[in-house]
Write a protein that holds these residues in place. Structure first.
Motif, PDB file in Angstrom:
ATOM      1  N   CYS A 179      52.114  41.554  60.413  1.00  0.00           N
ATOM      2  CA  CYS A 179      51.970  41.606  61.875  1.00  0.00           C
ATOM      3  C   CYS A 179      53.243  41.124  62.555  1.00  0.00           C
ATOM      4  O   CYS A 179      53.770  40.055  62.217  1.00  0.00           O
ATOM      5  CB  CYS A 179      50.792  40.718  62.285  1.00  0.00           C
ATOM      6  N   LEU A 180      53.747  41.897  63.503  1.00  0.00           N
ATOM      7  CA  LEU A 180      54.944  41.512  64.264  1.00  0.00           C
ATOM      8  C   LEU A 180      54.610  41.485  65.749  1.00  0.00           C
ATOM      9  O   LEU A 180      54.081  42.471  66.282  1.00  0.00           O
ATOM     10  CB  LEU A 180      56.070  42.523  64.005  1.00  0.00           C
ATOM     11  N   ALA A 181      54.886  40.359  66.391  1.00  0.00           N
ATOM     12  CA  ALA A 181      54.642  40.238  67.839  1.00  0.00           C
ATOM     13  C   ALA A 181      55.883  40.665  68.603  1.00  0.00           C
ATOM     14  O   ALA A 181      56.977  40.184  68.333  1.00  0.00           O
ATOM     15  CB  ALA A 181      54.295  38.792  68.187  1.00  0.00           C
ATOM     16  N   ILE A 182      55.684  41.569  69.553  1.00  0.00           N
ATOM     17  CA  ILE A 182      56.792  42.021  70.402  1.00  0.00           C
ATOM     18  C   ILE A 182      56.329  41.956  71.856  1.00  0.00           C
ATOM     19  O   ILE A 182      55.213  42.363  72.175  1.00  0.00           O
ATOM     20  CB  ILE A 182      57.229  43.460  70.025  1.00  0.00           C
ATOM     21  N   GLY A 183      57.191  41.469  72.729  1.00  0.00           N
ATOM     22  CA  GLY A 183      56.828  41.371  74.150  1.00  0.00           C
ATOM     23  C   GLY A 183      56.200  40.021  74.442  1.00  0.00           C
ATOM     24  O   GLY A 183      56.487  39.015  73.794  1.00  0.00           O
ATOM     25  N   LEU A 210      64.603  41.568  74.973  1.00  0.00           N
ATOM     26  CA  LEU A 210      64.076  41.047  73.697  1.00  0.00           C
ATOM     27  C   LEU A 210      63.130  42.058  73.043  1.00  0.00           C
ATOM     28  O   LEU A 210      63.068  42.161  71.811  1.00  0.00           O
ATOM     29  CB  LEU A 210      63.338  39.730  73.917  1.00  0.00           C
ATOM     30  N   ILE A 211      62.403  42.792  73.870  1.00  0.00           N
ATOM     31  CA  ILE A 211      61.523  43.844  73.324  1.00  0.00           C
ATOM     32  C   ILE A 211      62.391  44.881  72.608  1.00  0.00           C
ATOM     33  O   ILE A 211      62.123  45.287  71.472  1.00  0.00           O
ATOM     34  CB  ILE A 211      60.682  44.489  74.451  1.00  0.00           C
ATOM     35  N   GLU A 212      63.484  45.283  73.275  1.00  0.00           N
ATOM     36  CA  GLU A 212      64.366  46.296  72.669  1.00  0.00           C
ATOM     37  C   GLU A 212      65.035  45.770  71.406  1.00  0.00           C
ATOM     38  O   GLU A 212      65.116  46.465  70.394  1.00  0.00           O
ATOM     39  CB  GLU A 212      65.419  46.746  73.685  1.00  0.00           C
ATOM     40  N   LEU A 213      65.494  44.524  71.449  1.00  0.00           N
ATOM     41  CA  LEU A 213      66.149  43.953  70.261  1.00  0.00           C
ATOM     42  C   LEU A 213      65.158  43.808  69.106  1.00  0.00           C
ATOM     43  O   LEU A 213      65.508  44.007  67.943  1.00  0.00           O
ATOM     44  CB  LEU A 213      66.784  42.604  70.592  1.00  0.00           C
ATOM     45  N   SER A 214      63.910  43.456  69.434  1.00  0.00           N
ATOM     46  CA  SER A 214      62.894  43.317  68.376  1.00  0.00           C
ATOM     47  C   SER A 214      62.633  44.664  67.725  1.00  0.00           C
ATOM     48  O   SER A 214      62.551  44.774  66.493  1.00  0.00           O
ATOM     49  CB  SER A 214      61.573  42.789  68.958  1.00  0.00           C
ATOM     50  N   LEU A 215      62.507  45.695  68.561  1.00  0.00           N
ATOM     51  CA  LEU A 215      62.244  47.025  67.994  1.00  0.00           C
ATOM     52  C   LEU A 215      63.419  47.500  67.147  1.00  0.00           C
ATOM     53  O   LEU A 215      63.231  48.070  66.075  1.00  0.00           O
ATOM     54  CB  LEU A 215      61.975  48.030  69.128  1.00  0.00           C
ATOM     55  N   ARG A 216      64.631  47.220  67.631  1.00  0.00           N
ATOM     56  CA  ARG A 216      65.802  47.634  66.849  1.00  0.00           C
ATOM     57  C   ARG A 216      65.835  46.900  65.518  1.00  0.00           C
ATOM     58  O   ARG A 216      66.091  47.499  64.473  1.00  0.00           O
ATOM     59  CB  ARG A 216      67.086  47.388  67.634  1.00  0.00           C
ATOM     60  N   GLU A 228      76.212  34.603  66.925  1.00  0.00           N
ATOM     61  CA  GLU A 228      75.339  35.621  66.323  1.00  0.00           C
ATOM     62  C   GLU A 228      75.698  37.030  66.818  1.00  0.00           C
ATOM     63  O   GLU A 228      76.316  37.184  67.869  1.00  0.00           O
ATOM     64  CB  GLU A 228      73.878  35.337  66.689  1.00  0.00           C
ATOM     65  N   VAL A 229      75.219  38.041  66.083  1.00  0.00           N
ATOM     66  CA  VAL A 229      75.378  39.410  66.593  1.00  0.00           C
ATOM     67  C   VAL A 229      74.407  39.595  67.752  1.00  0.00           C
ATOM     68  O   VAL A 229      73.317  39.004  67.767  1.00  0.00           O
ATOM     69  CB  VAL A 229      75.062  40.486  65.523  1.00  0.00           C
ATOM     70  N   ASP A 230      74.770  40.419  68.700  1.00  0.00           N
ATOM     71  CA  ASP A 230      73.887  40.729  69.836  1.00  0.00           C
ATOM     72  C   ASP A 230      73.324  39.472  70.484  1.00  0.00           C
ATOM     73  O   ASP A 230      72.110  39.357  70.701  1.00  0.00           O
ATOM     74  CB  ASP A 230      72.717  41.631  69.393  1.00  0.00           C
TER      75      ASP A 230
END
Ligand SMILES: Cc1cc2nc3c(=O)[nH]c(=O)nc-3n(C[C@H](O)[C@H](O)[C@H](O)COP(=O)(O)OP(=O)(O)OC[C@H]3O[C@@H](n4cnc5c(N)ncnc54)[C@H](O)[C@@H]3O)c2cc1C
Length: 329
Positions: free
Chosen positions: A158-162, A178-184, A265-267
């Protein structure tokens, strides 16, 4: 691929504790190998099912409520290029220009300001900045939010995003990035087998814990540097509310400006340059160059300024540009 719409009412786990399926209110059942919790503040998978702790950060970031309102604008009125943020006694106001309206809101800390006072702050702003807005007749929506983030974001399958992963007040609009970075991070590291799932989880959790902590600190920096004297602002400057890493960096930044050594860190969501904007803007005593700039440096800066002026002069107004885009679409 199937898109199933429904309300999740129950979660089935296998013997190892991994999520096996979601049960829906209409009787449906969705099985899967991997689940993304995007249920917002409800956090039905990462929180309610996996029991991953919520780390409360309201000791650092006090704002927990917002009042939002939409104000219609004249069809031919200019559209500002920037969001205007204005501090008030216990928080700040946003003012975002859009083609048909302005989105305006008041963010505040309920421990320092009542809802009635916040309504007055918002009404005063509207009266002053948009005469004729009819502030008494506008529909004001109140939002309440908890400030913090999960201890871990990826647990088992399970991964929490948002917002299920966390939420810190909207001052620097950090949620969607953070949503976009998590998905990437997920897409570029998608587990090819169950065997490596925990390794991916460990790496993701380390990186995103780092990112949430840096966001908390960057937001806090805005408040720590203020010289306002209301109780809310004084509380923000209380050393007990300043994260230790930020306090250490602020000591270093008296001798050397923020650099990649502070944010390696990156990004990085807010790299050294973001911190420099805030620090210089708030007159923090960063070290200044001792020597006067050379003639070559002054000439280069003047050339940049002249080029910027010429480019700005050639740009269309925002409304003209947006209307042309809408017509072309
Ligand atoms: C005042 C304010 C201003 C903001 N401004 C910005 C900004 O400028 N930039 C930015 O990046 N972010 C901003 N944010 C933050 C951003 O809006 C939120 O973090 C983001 O919308 C959260 O999205 P989400 O999809 O995680 O959660 P949500 O938008 O809350 O969506 C969660 C969804 O899950 C559904 N759900 C819940 N439980 C169940 C269930 N059991 N079964 C099925 N579905 C369920 C809900 O119905 C909902 O549709 C702002 C937030 C606030 C409060």
């Amino acid at each position: 691929m199937a898109h199933v719409a429904g309300e999740v009412t129950e979660i089935e786990a296998d013997e190892a504790g991994a999520i096996a399926a979601l049960r829906l209110r209409d009787g449906g059942r969705v099985e899967g190998d991997f689940f993304i919790d995007c249920s917002g503040a409800a956090a039905i998978l990462i929180g309610a099912h996996c029991g991953i702790a919520w780390i409360d950060r309201s000791d650092v970031s006090f704002n927990d409520r917002a009042l939002a309102v939409q104000v219609a604008v004249e069809p031919d009125s200019p559209i500002a290029s920037q969001t205007v943020g204005t501090a008030h006694a216990a928080g700040w106001l946003w003012d975002i220009a859009l083609p048909s309206r302005r989105g305006i809101g008041c963010v505040y800390a309920s421990s320092f300001m009542s809802d009635d006072e916040a309504n007055r702050v918002l009404a005063d702003y509207l009266r002053e900045r948009i005469p004729g807005a009819g502030e008494d007749a506008l529909a004001v929506r109140q939002l309440r939010f908890a400030t913090g983030h999960r201890e871990r974001f990826w647990q088992g399958n399970c991964l929490a995003i948002g917002q299920s992963a966390g939420f810190i007040e909207p001052l620097e609009a950090s949620a969607i990035v953070l949503i976009e970075l998590s998905l990437r991070a997920l897409v570029e590291n998608f587990p090819a087998s169950q065997a490596t799932m925990d390794l991916h989880a460990k790496r993701f959790n380390r990186l995103f814990r780092y990112r949430w902590e840096r966001i908390v600190e960057f937001l806090k920096l805005h408040y720590v540097l203020s010289r306002r004297d209301e109780p809310y602002w004084r509380a923000h400057r209380d050393p007990a509310t300043i994260p230790p890493r930020l306090a250490e960096q602020m000591a270093l930044w008296r001798e050397q400006p923020p650099s990649v050594w502070d944010f390696p860190e990156v990004d990085e969501v807010f790299p050294a340059a973001s911190h420099q904007y805030v620090l210089y803007g708030m007159d923090y005593p960063l070290p200044r160059p001792q020597a006067a700039p050379s003639q070559a440096a002054l000439a280069a800066l003047a050339a940049v300024q002249e080029r910027a002026r010429a480019l700005c002069a050639a740009l269309p107004a925002n409304r003209t540009y947006l209307s042309a885009m809408a017509q072309a679409a």
